[in-house]
Motif scaffolding. Structure first.
Motif, PDB file in Angstrom:
ATOM      1  N   HIS A  99     -11.639  -4.758   0.922  1.00  0.00           N
ATOM      2  CA  HIS A  99     -11.538  -3.300   1.066  1.00  0.00           C
ATOM      3  C   HIS A  99     -12.837  -2.552   0.851  1.00  0.00           C
ATOM      4  O   HIS A  99     -12.969  -1.406   1.264  1.00  0.00           O
ATOM      5  CB  HIS A  99     -10.481  -2.747   0.100  1.00  0.00           C
ATOM      6  CG  HIS A  99      -9.106  -3.304   0.328  1.00  0.00           C
ATOM      7  ND1 HIS A  99      -8.462  -3.182   1.534  1.00  0.00           N
ATOM      8  CD2 HIS A  99      -8.261  -3.990  -0.468  1.00  0.00           C
ATOM      9  CE1 HIS A  99      -7.265  -3.759   1.447  1.00  0.00           C
ATOM     10  NE2 HIS A  99      -7.122  -4.261   0.252  1.00  0.00           N
ATOM     11  N   ILE A 118       4.686  -9.017  -0.111  1.00  0.00           N
ATOM     12  CA  ILE A 118       3.231  -9.222  -0.022  1.00  0.00           C
ATOM     13  C   ILE A 118       2.598  -7.885   0.341  1.00  0.00           C
ATOM     14  O   ILE A 118       2.870  -7.328   1.414  1.00  0.00           O
ATOM     15  CB  ILE A 118       2.882 -10.296   1.037  1.00  0.00           C
ATOM     16  CG1 ILE A 118       3.690 -11.576   0.792  1.00  0.00           C
ATOM     17  CG2 ILE A 118       1.385 -10.589   1.014  1.00  0.00           C
ATOM     18  CD1 ILE A 118       3.476 -12.655   1.860  1.00  0.00           C
ATOM     19  N   PHE A 130       1.560   1.660  -0.192  1.00  0.00           N
ATOM     20  CA  PHE A 130       2.739   2.539  -0.100  1.00  0.00           C
ATOM     21  C   PHE A 130       3.986   1.756   0.322  1.00  0.00           C
ATOM     22  O   PHE A 130       5.060   1.926  -0.237  1.00  0.00           O
ATOM     23  CB  PHE A 130       2.513   3.638   0.948  1.00  0.00           C
ATOM     24  CG  PHE A 130       1.498   4.681   0.568  1.00  0.00           C
ATOM     25  CD1 PHE A 130       1.536   5.314  -0.654  1.00  0.00           C
ATOM     26  CD2 PHE A 130       0.508   5.065   1.482  1.00  0.00           C
ATOM     27  CE1 PHE A 130       0.614   6.306  -0.990  1.00  0.00           C
ATOM     28  CE2 PHE A 130      -0.421   6.049   1.164  1.00  0.00           C
ATOM     29  CZ  PHE A 130      -0.369   6.664  -0.072  1.00  0.00           C
ATOM     30  N   ALA A 131       3.831   0.895   1.351  1.00  0.00           N
ATOM     31  CA  ALA A 131       4.998   0.204   1.913  1.00  0.00           C
ATOM     32  C   ALA A 131       5.593  -0.781   0.904  1.00  0.00           C
ATOM     33  O   ALA A 131       6.804  -0.771   0.653  1.00  0.00           O
ATOM     34  CB  ALA A 131       4.605  -0.525   3.201  1.00  0.00           C
ATOM     35  N   ILE A 148       3.075  -9.161  -4.822  1.00  0.00           N
ATOM     36  CA  ILE A 148       1.701  -9.666  -5.028  1.00  0.00           C
ATOM     37  C   ILE A 148       0.729  -8.894  -4.130  1.00  0.00           C
ATOM     38  O   ILE A 148       1.093  -8.474  -3.032  1.00  0.00           O
ATOM     39  CB  ILE A 148       1.579 -11.186  -4.736  1.00  0.00           C
ATOM     40  CG1 ILE A 148       1.891 -11.515  -3.261  1.00  0.00           C
ATOM     41  CG2 ILE A 148       2.507 -11.999  -5.642  1.00  0.00           C
ATOM     42  CD1 ILE A 148       1.591 -12.973  -2.890  1.00  0.00           C
ATOM     43  N   ALA A 188      -3.545  -8.928  -2.887  1.00  0.00           N
ATOM     44  CA  ALA A 188      -4.830  -9.631  -2.908  1.00  0.00           C
ATOM     45  C   ALA A 188      -5.850  -8.905  -3.792  1.00  0.00           C
ATOM     46  O   ALA A 188      -6.749  -9.523  -4.347  1.00  0.00           O
ATOM     47  CB  ALA A 188      -5.369  -9.739  -1.489  1.00  0.00           C
ATOM     48  N   GLY A 204      -6.524  -0.671  -1.800  1.00  0.00           N
ATOM     49  CA  GLY A 204      -6.247  -0.722  -0.362  1.00  0.00           C
ATOM     50  C   GLY A 204      -6.187   0.698   0.199  1.00  0.00           C
ATOM     51  O   GLY A 204      -6.466   1.676  -0.521  1.00  0.00           O
ATOM     52  N   HIS A 206      -3.098  -6.505   8.126  1.00  0.00           N
ATOM     53  CA  HIS A 206      -3.224  -7.940   7.815  1.00  0.00           C
ATOM     54  C   HIS A 206      -1.958  -8.728   8.158  1.00  0.00           C
ATOM     55  O   HIS A 206      -1.939  -9.948   7.971  1.00  0.00           O
ATOM     56  CB  HIS A 206      -3.666  -8.150   6.372  1.00  0.00           C
ATOM     57  CG  HIS A 206      -5.142  -7.981   6.220  1.00  0.00           C
ATOM     58  ND1 HIS A 206      -6.035  -8.933   6.620  1.00  0.00           N
ATOM     59  CD2 HIS A 206      -5.877  -6.924   5.785  1.00  0.00           C
ATOM     60  CE1 HIS A 206      -7.268  -8.497   6.408  1.00  0.00           C
ATOM     61  NE2 HIS A 206      -7.199  -7.276   5.916  1.00  0.00           N
ATOM     62  N   ALA A 243      -8.860   1.023   6.084  1.00  0.00           N
ATOM     63  CA  ALA A 243      -8.324   0.491   7.348  1.00  0.00           C
ATOM     64  C   ALA A 243      -6.915   0.982   7.623  1.00  0.00           C
ATOM     65  O   ALA A 243      -6.091   1.070   6.716  1.00  0.00           O
ATOM     66  CB  ALA A 243      -8.309  -1.035   7.277  1.00  0.00           C
ATOM     67  N   MET A 244      -6.677   1.266   8.894  1.00  0.00           N
ATOM     68  CA  MET A 244      -5.319   1.610   9.323  1.00  0.00           C
ATOM     69  C   MET A 244      -4.961   0.682  10.483  1.00  0.00           C
ATOM     70  O   MET A 244      -5.848   0.162  11.154  1.00  0.00           O
ATOM     71  CB  MET A 244      -5.278   3.051   9.813  1.00  0.00           C
ATOM     72  CG  MET A 244      -5.758   4.024   8.760  1.00  0.00           C
ATOM     73  SD  MET A 244      -5.771   5.720   9.322  1.00  0.00           S
ATOM     74  CE  MET A 244      -6.882   5.662  10.667  1.00  0.00           C
ATOM     75  N   CYS A 256       0.985   1.376  10.024  1.00  0.00           N
ATOM     76  CA  CYS A 256       1.287   2.741   9.582  1.00  0.00           C
ATOM     77  C   CYS A 256       0.946   3.803  10.612  1.00  0.00           C
ATOM     78  O   CYS A 256       1.369   4.937  10.499  1.00  0.00           O
ATOM     79  CB  CYS A 256       0.449   2.992   8.360  1.00  0.00           C
ATOM     80  SG  CYS A 256      -1.309   2.698   8.715  1.00  0.00           S
ATOM     81  N   GLY A 287       0.416   6.620   6.903  1.00  0.00           N
ATOM     82  CA  GLY A 287       1.169   5.718   6.032  1.00  0.00           C
ATOM     83  C   GLY A 287       1.703   6.357   4.770  1.00  0.00           C
ATOM     84  O   GLY A 287       2.639   5.830   4.169  1.00  0.00           O
ATOM     85  N   SER A 318       4.555   4.514   6.104  1.00  0.00           N
ATOM     86  CA  SER A 318       4.611   3.201   5.452  1.00  0.00           C
ATOM     87  C   SER A 318       5.619   3.231   4.312  1.00  0.00           C
ATOM     88  O   SER A 318       6.341   2.260   4.085  1.00  0.00           O
ATOM     89  CB  SER A 318       3.246   2.803   4.894  1.00  0.00           C
ATOM     90  OG  SER A 318       2.355   2.585   5.938  1.00  0.00           O
TER      91      SER A 318
END
Ligand SMILES: Cc1cc2nc3c(=O)[nH]c(=O)nc-3n(C[C@H](O)[C@H](O)[C@H](O)COP(=O)(O)OP(=O)(O)OC[C@H]3O[C@@H](n4cnc5c(N)ncnc54)[C@H](O)[C@@H]3O)c2cc1C
Length: 445
Positions: free
Chosen positions: A14, A44, A48-49, A69, A71, A77, A251, A358-359, A382, A386, A390
């Protein structure tokens, strides 16, 4: 059911922390996963989502065990990198004639956005968050040009047709709010909420206890599915679960989902050094989106050290999902110009923080949603909004995973699937040209 493995071909990077994090006290992340565990659902991605999905699962069935979880750490993010506008109304209410279908589409978009804002309003109340974290104060749209002013008048007519409250503001009225005479007109809509994004996502993450466990700095390296369940492998452990919710935004494509369907677009923000509240007149807190969709967002925040102005502008297509120094430098230069354009008397103020995020967009602006493989549910892509979309996708995915029916779920299930993009070389040229042309069209907005 055939056993399958989906390996992550790349992990998120990020970049420098967003200014929002620098304004907050340091927070110790939750420990990384270092063993094998089991859960009913593994999520994962803790943006927001993912956070909304975990919250909704805990509401629907407090006995369900949920492992989430990420990363990175929560707030690093895109969900901690945005401008903090939770917008309840679509940018584009309808193109062409305002027919029944267009009205239903707009109503559905509003239901989606308001479901997200309601979730945060409930969490704010339950957790006693102040308005520095979640503020249901509405937002402005502002016009720098006559074309922008006209756009706001047209938008106002569409809001009227939908019976949505709003207020058109003349140049003097919007100057009283923003403390600058640079805007020719404004439009206030009361249903939006403004948030401190990092404080918001940290606030949600820090509420999890009991059946929901969060593991930060824990990248998912692969997802294995079979008739007996799923296993998500991480560097030092694994989660065995009946179902996986993928809330990784762009991702998703790193695992092979939405392949050739997602456009990875970055946008950028800069935040000024603090200044004495009396330096710039107007209200000490407000947020304004541009009259033209690809224009510049401006926000003023007020905190103990002083007030600050945020500028968000520039979109760039970066299929590697990793922003480089040249793109950051270009955005910084543009932000300084946009700031000086809007606050010519205060152009001496320096930007203290700059960041990018990133979007994931799709050609037909729909999310990557639903059961994308047996046992794997996606709440991704999103499309740049988002904060609401999201979040709502996270809620709807959680409901879908446990078979709960709702209007929100119906709306999400009725979205088309993402359209395939043209072949890669064409997309690369097309996306860059398209963004450049739209930015040029937004002009001074
Ligand atoms: C500068 C900027 C301004 C913006 N302003 C606004 C705004 O005002 N309003 C608005 O609505 N939207 C805005 N957006 C867009 C908004 O931030 C995003 O749409 C939103 O954050 C997407 O949320 P998400 O949960 O889908 O994805 P993300 O926030 O991207 O979360 C995905 C998470 O998945 C994790 N992840 C990915 N791969 C893995 C893996 N293999 N293993 C484990 N974890 C993984 C990532 O670390 C990340 O935390 C803005 C974006 C930017 C960059």
């Amino acid at each position: 059911m055939m056993a399958k493995t989906f390996r992550a071909s790349r992990l998120p990077a990020h970049g420098a922390e967003p200014g929002w994090a620098a304004l907050l006290p340091a927070r110790a992340p939750t420990p990384a996963l270092d063993r094998a565990i089991t859960a009913d659902v593994v999520i994962i991605g803790a943006g927001f989502a993912g956070l909304a999905a975990a919250t909704r699962l805990a509401q629907l069935d407090p006995t369900l065990s949920v492992a989430i979880i990420d990363a990175d750490v929560v707030g690093n993010g895109a969900s901690g990198r945005n401008s903090g506008f939770l917008i309840d109304l679509p940018h584009d209410i309808s193109s062409g004639n305002f027919g029944v279908d267009a009205a239903t589409k707009s109503r559905n978009e509003i239901t989606v956005a308001r479901s997200a804002i309601e979730l945060y309003a409930r969490l704010a109340q339950a957790s006693d968050w102040g308005k520095d974290i979640f503020d249901p104060c509405g937002k402005y749209s502002v016009a720098m040009t006559d074309a922008g002013k006209e756009h706001l008048a047209t938008y106002s007519a569409k809001l009227k047709a939908l019976d949505e409250p709003h207020q058109l503001l003349g140049a003097a009225e919007i100057a009283d709010i923003t403390g600058t005479r640079s805007f020719k007109a404004g439009l206030f809509t009361p249903g939006a909420a403004m948030v401190q994004p990092v404080a918001l996502v940290r606030g949600i993450a820090d509420r999890f206890k009991g059946s929901v466990s969060l593991f930060e700095r824990t990248p998912a390296l692969s997802i294995e599915t079979s008739s007996s369940g799923c296993t998500v492998k991480t560097p030092k452990g694994e989660v065995r679960a009946a179902k996986v919710i993928l809330a990784t935004n762009g991702h998703a494509e790193s695992f092979g989902f939405g392949s050739g369907e997602l456009l990875h677009v970055f946008t950028y923000a800069s935040l000024t050094e603090p200044f004495a509240p009396s330096l710039i007149g107007g209200l000490s807190k407000w947020g304004a989106t541009p009259a033209a969709p690809m224009g510049t967002t401006v926000r003023r925040i007020n905190e103990a050290a002083g007030d600050r102005i945020l500028i968000r502008s520039r979109y760039s297509y970066i299929p590697s999902i990793e922003v480089g120094a040249t793109a950051m430098k270009g955005a910084a230069k543009l932000h300084d110009r946009k700031f000086a354009d809007r606050f010519p008397d205060h152009r001496h103020l320096k930007m203290q923080y700059r960041w990018a995020g990133a979007m994931a967009l799709t050609w037909n602006t729909v999310p990557l949603f639903g059961e994308v493989e047996d046992r794997i549910f996606a709440a991704c892509a999103c499309n740049g909004i988002g904060g609401t979309k999201s979040t709502a996708a996270g809620i709807a995915t959680a409901e879908l995973a446990v078979g709960h029916q709702s209007l929100l779920g119906e709306i999400f299930r009725a979205f088309e699937k993402p359209q395939r993009l043209p072949p890669r070389p064409l997309v690369e040229v097309g996306a860059r040209l398209n963004l450049a042309m739209r930015e040029w069209r937004a002009g001074r907005e």
